[in-house]
Design a protein around this motif. Structure first.
Motif, PDB file in Angstrom:
ATOM      1  N   MET A  46       0.872  -1.111  -0.082  1.00 43.35           N
ATOM      2  CA  MET A  46      -0.097  -0.178  -0.176  1.00 43.35           C
ATOM      3  C   MET A  46       1.069   1.344   0.082  1.00 43.35           C
ATOM      4  O   MET A  46       0.661   2.191  -0.352  1.00 43.35           O
ATOM      5  CB  MET A  46      -0.992  -0.017   1.416  1.00 43.35           C
ATOM      6  N   SER A  47       2.095   1.297   0.580  1.00 45.09           N
ATOM      7  CA  SER A  47       3.016   2.116   0.571  1.00 45.09           C
ATOM      8  C   SER A  47       4.383   1.450   0.769  1.00 45.09           C
ATOM      9  O   SER A  47       4.442   0.215   0.550  1.00 45.09           O
ATOM     10  CB  SER A  47       2.794   3.066   1.822  1.00 45.09           C
ATOM     11  N   LYS A  48       5.435   2.245   0.610  1.00 44.96           N
ATOM     12  CA  LYS A  48       6.858   1.636   0.949  1.00 44.96           C
ATOM     13  C   LYS A  48       7.066   0.653   2.087  1.00 44.96           C
ATOM     14  O   LYS A  48       7.663  -0.077   2.457  1.00 44.96           O
ATOM     15  CB  LYS A  48       7.885   2.718   0.781  1.00 44.96           C
ATOM     16  N   GLN A  49       6.025   0.968   3.301  1.00 38.21           N
ATOM     17  CA  GLN A  49       6.169   0.592   4.402  1.00 38.21           C
ATOM     18  C   GLN A  49       5.145  -0.535   4.646  1.00 38.21           C
ATOM     19  O   GLN A  49       5.182  -1.428   5.495  1.00 38.21           O
ATOM     20  CB  GLN A  49       6.333   1.376   5.571  1.00 38.21           C
ATOM     21  N   VAL A  50       4.244  -0.296   4.474  1.00 35.51           N
ATOM     22  CA  VAL A  50       2.679  -1.142   4.726  1.00 35.51           C
ATOM     23  C   VAL A  50       2.397  -1.839   3.650  1.00 35.51           C
ATOM     24  O   VAL A  50       2.275  -1.579   2.355  1.00 35.51           O
ATOM     25  CB  VAL A  50       1.833  -0.405   5.168  1.00 35.51           C
ATOM     26  N   ILE A  78       7.063  -2.560   7.623  1.00 35.19           N
ATOM     27  CA  ILE A  78       8.507  -2.535   7.283  1.00 35.19           C
ATOM     28  C   ILE A  78       9.082  -1.118   7.947  1.00 35.19           C
ATOM     29  O   ILE A  78       8.645  -0.073   7.457  1.00 35.19           O
ATOM     30  CB  ILE A  78       8.939  -2.657   5.736  1.00 35.19           C
ATOM     31  N   PHE A  79       9.997  -1.091   8.596  1.00 40.16           N
ATOM     32  CA  PHE A  79      10.550   0.019   9.289  1.00 40.16           C
ATOM     33  C   PHE A  79      11.987   0.119   9.601  1.00 40.16           C
ATOM     34  O   PHE A  79      12.605  -1.012   9.611  1.00 40.16           O
ATOM     35  CB  PHE A  79       9.963   0.434  10.589  1.00 40.16           C
ATOM     36  N   ASN A  91      19.609  -0.969   9.013  1.00 39.97           N
ATOM     37  CA  ASN A  91      18.803  -1.911   8.324  1.00 39.97           C
ATOM     38  C   ASN A  91      17.276  -1.738   8.474  1.00 39.97           C
ATOM     39  O   ASN A  91      17.123  -0.833   8.861  1.00 39.97           O
ATOM     40  CB  ASN A  91      18.949  -3.049   9.381  1.00 39.97           C
ATOM     41  N   GLN A  92      16.626  -2.585   7.841  1.00 38.66           N
ATOM     42  CA  GLN A  92      15.289  -2.738   7.951  1.00 38.66           C
ATOM     43  C   GLN A  92      14.727  -3.809   8.628  1.00 38.66           C
ATOM     44  O   GLN A  92      15.398  -4.885   8.797  1.00 38.66           O
ATOM     45  CB  GLN A  92      14.607  -2.913   6.588  1.00 38.66           C
ATOM     46  N   ALA A  93      13.520  -3.564   9.613  1.00 40.87           N
ATOM     47  CA  ALA A  93      13.066  -4.578  10.470  1.00 40.87           C
ATOM     48  C   ALA A  93      11.523  -4.883   9.832  1.00 40.87           C
ATOM     49  O   ALA A  93      11.026  -3.914   9.386  1.00 40.87           O
ATOM     50  CB  ALA A  93      12.923  -4.196  11.795  1.00 40.87           C
ATOM     51  N   PHE A  94      10.654  -5.941  10.094  1.00 40.14           N
ATOM     52  CA  PHE A  94       9.774  -6.326   9.717  1.00 40.14           C
ATOM     53  C   PHE A  94       8.756  -6.831  11.009  1.00 40.14           C
ATOM     54  O   PHE A  94       9.104  -7.473  11.607  1.00 40.14           O
ATOM     55  CB  PHE A  94       9.715  -7.516   8.884  1.00 40.14           C
TER      56      PHE A  94
END
Length: 134
Positions: free
Chosen positions: A61-65, A104-105, A110-113
């Motif tokens: 839906m976005s770069k994070q969701v 995703i944040f 790094n990135q976490a999920f």
């Protein structure tokens, strides 16, 4: 003190693939593998080899969701053996499917999920009776 282990080791071999279309935000992932279970030294029981396939289909839906569906199939391909063998060999089979929501944040570089999944499971009949005939 509680022990949530299965009392034996296992080796799991598999592989996976993920496809992401950045233009549409659609993603598909699949992972398949085989698990070999070692004998439980306390019970002298060994579960059979299993095949498993896990999959997910999502839309960002976005770069994070993102939202989508996930599922799995599990099929034991060899019989269990050991004590007690009163009921003969046993082969598990189960399927599951359900919705997922993910976020995703960043954490440092790094990135976490963070994900939430709700699964509905189905265990089809095996054609075996868990008892004595009569």
């Amino acid at each position: 003190m509680a022990n949530i282990g299965t009392g034996h080791g296992a080796i799991d071999l598999g592989g996976g693939y993920t496809y992401l279309n950045p233009a549409t935000g659609d993603e598909f992932s699949g992972v398949a593998g085989f698990t070999y279970n070692f004998k439980n030294p306390d019970t002298q029981y060994q579960s059979g080899i299993d095949f498993h396939f896990d999959w997910g289909v999502s839309h960002f839906m976005s770069k994070q969701v993102f939202v989508g569906f996930v599922g799995y199939a599990y099929q034991q391909i060899t019989d269990d053996f050991g004590q007690p063998a009163v009921l003969g060999g046993f082969r598990s089979r189960i399927f599951g499917i359900g919705p997922q929501l993910g976020y995703i944040f960043p954490i440092g570089d790094n990135q976490a999920f963070l994900g939430v999944k709700v699964m509905a499971n189905w265990t089809p009949p095996t054609g075996r009776r868990a008892g004595t005939p009569g």
